[in-house]
Design a protein around this motif. Sequence first.
Motif, PDB file in Angstrom:
ATOM      1  N   LEU A  90      18.452  -8.438   5.056  1.00  0.00           N
ATOM      2  CA  LEU A  90      17.038  -8.577   5.439  1.00  0.00           C
ATOM      3  C   LEU A  90      16.200  -7.474   4.787  1.00  0.00           C
ATOM      4  O   LEU A  90      15.139  -7.736   4.216  1.00  0.00           O
ATOM      5  CB  LEU A  90      16.895  -8.508   6.965  1.00  0.00           C
ATOM      6  N   ALA A  91      16.696  -6.228   4.853  1.00  0.00           N
ATOM      7  CA  ALA A  91      15.937  -5.094   4.312  1.00  0.00           C
ATOM      8  C   ALA A  91      15.763  -5.208   2.794  1.00  0.00           C
ATOM      9  O   ALA A  91      14.739  -4.782   2.245  1.00  0.00           O
ATOM     10  CB  ALA A  91      16.633  -3.787   4.667  1.00  0.00           C
ATOM     11  N   MET A  94      12.887  -7.623   2.462  1.00  0.00           N
ATOM     12  CA  MET A  94      11.653  -7.035   2.997  1.00  0.00           C
ATOM     13  C   MET A  94      11.176  -5.858   2.142  1.00  0.00           C
ATOM     14  O   MET A  94       9.974  -5.594   2.036  1.00  0.00           O
ATOM     15  CB  MET A  94      11.867  -6.563   4.441  1.00  0.00           C
ATOM     16  N   GLY A  95      12.127  -5.142   1.551  1.00  0.00           N
ATOM     17  CA  GLY A  95      11.760  -3.973   0.767  1.00  0.00           C
ATOM     18  C   GLY A  95      11.298  -4.293  -0.633  1.00  0.00           C
ATOM     19  O   GLY A  95      10.570  -3.500  -1.247  1.00  0.00           O
ATOM     20  N   ARG A  98       7.478 -10.064  -1.572  1.00  0.00           N
ATOM     21  CA  ARG A  98       6.312 -10.376  -0.735  1.00  0.00           C
ATOM     22  C   ARG A  98       6.180 -11.899  -0.623  1.00  0.00           C
ATOM     23  O   ARG A  98       6.814 -12.642  -1.385  1.00  0.00           O
ATOM     24  CB  ARG A  98       5.042  -9.762  -1.310  1.00  0.00           C
ATOM     25  N   LEU A 121      13.129 -16.134   6.622  1.00  0.00           N
ATOM     26  CA  LEU A 121      12.207 -15.701   5.572  1.00  0.00           C
ATOM     27  C   LEU A 121      11.326 -16.845   5.084  1.00  0.00           C
ATOM     28  O   LEU A 121      10.204 -16.629   4.640  1.00  0.00           O
ATOM     29  CB  LEU A 121      13.009 -15.070   4.430  1.00  0.00           C
ATOM     30  N   PHE A 124       7.967 -16.873   6.461  1.00  0.00           N
ATOM     31  CA  PHE A 124       7.056 -15.836   5.971  1.00  0.00           C
ATOM     32  C   PHE A 124       6.730 -16.019   4.491  1.00  0.00           C
ATOM     33  O   PHE A 124       6.336 -15.072   3.810  1.00  0.00           O
ATOM     34  CB  PHE A 124       7.654 -14.447   6.252  1.00  0.00           C
ATOM     35  N   PHE A 233      11.425   0.356   4.663  1.00  0.00           N
ATOM     36  CA  PHE A 233      11.590  -0.682   5.684  1.00  0.00           C
ATOM     37  C   PHE A 233      12.502  -0.171   6.804  1.00  0.00           C
ATOM     38  O   PHE A 233      12.212  -0.345   7.991  1.00  0.00           O
ATOM     39  CB  PHE A 233      12.141  -1.967   5.068  1.00  0.00           C
ATOM     40  N   ALA A 237      11.108  -0.072  10.441  1.00  0.00           N
ATOM     41  CA  ALA A 237      11.546  -1.155  11.330  1.00  0.00           C
ATOM     42  C   ALA A 237      12.746  -0.743  12.176  1.00  0.00           C
ATOM     43  O   ALA A 237      12.949  -1.275  13.262  1.00  0.00           O
ATOM     44  CB  ALA A 237      11.876  -2.401  10.509  1.00  0.00           C
TER      45      ALA A 237
END
Length: 395
Positions: A90-91, A94-95, A98, A121, A124, A233, A237
């Motif tokens: 996930l990181a 997310m890192g 976009r 994901l 998003f 992240f 988070a």
Amino acid sequence: MDATLHPETLAIRTGTTRSPFGEHSEALFLTSSFVFGSAAEAAARFAGTEPGPIYARFINPTVSMFEQRLAALEGAERCVAFSSGMAAILATVMGLMRAGEHIVAARTLFGSTVQLLTNVLGRFGIEVSFVSPTEPEEWRAAVRPNTRLFFLESPSNPLTEVSDIRTLAEIAHAAGAWLAVDNCFCTPVLQRPLALGADLVVHSATKYLDGQGRVLGGAVLGATQLLEGVYTFLRTAGPTLSAFNAWVLLKGLETLPLRMAAHSRNAQALAEWLQGQPGVSRVLYPGLPSHPQHALARSQQASGGGILAFELEGGRETAWRLIDAVRLMSITANLGDAKTTITHPASTTHSRMTPEQRAAAGIGEGLIRIAVGLEHVDDLKADLAQALAAATGQR
Ligand SMILES: *Cc1c(COP(=O)(O)O)cnc(C)c1O
């Protein structure tokens, strides 16, 4: 640390920060925060002008030792540890990415990784295309102007398909994307994806890095600059690896080279033996000359690893009978443990796929996966021999 040292030495002699007591074994720092010597030092640490820990969501010395040791083994500039393999994956996204950007991923990924990429994901605005792990041209054809990441596992689960990391890194880079490899099955002892051209390595430390089925953990490795967003992240988070789990994993790494060699040796012997057994229609293991990507595996892995799969004539009924007849092996979907585990992928790890998807992927009803442990191989053979006889009715 000297980069010419061998993995056996790096696994033991890197990541050894000592406290003023000079303990020989690495210390477990169970503290959530750290004391500053003065107001000015506190300000300097917060400003980042002076190094040193502030709060354990960001940095803990035991976690840092684990990160340094794993980075040395993978040949990575930097490692960021996480609370689990899924948190690490996930990181990574997310890192680095976009909304509106696109991932090309192998169709054979770990089940939760597929769910994360699509169901989580996807909500998003991250798009994913799934392609064959063994057909580089499918990856090239799937590239879009907004593609940022290629993601694969090699060998794959449960069919042990091997992806060409060098070629896929070239295709990713030509497309302006990064290649991330989930190196869970091989560990850096058997395969170092960064040296083959990959940009990122992710780990579920829960598996071989621990090696004894005790704790959850994860990690992302790569160039320091590339990991900046991944670390940000984590800091923000908070899917932080606990100090206790880091300590277990740090000690686990010390025996990783020994354990991986033994897992591979046992799996190779078991795969060769299974090939000659009545009722077994095929054996899938990268260390077998009959494996479709055997030559490729030899060019990027030190040995075949600890995971093998085999297909039984007679489908699910025979496969379940065999699993119910084993005496030593554990019926569990986990892998990377000193204890050998046995699974029926079609009804467990891959049960969320439709029968059509499973058929297309080659995951048959008679397929069994074994994550070969560290017991004596003769005892494992004897266990499988009696279970095969019970399942197929042959003596
Ligand atoms: C287990 C596993 C993961 C997920 O790791 P967790 O530590 O369970 O979150 C990811 N990739 C592969 C290949 C795995 O086997």
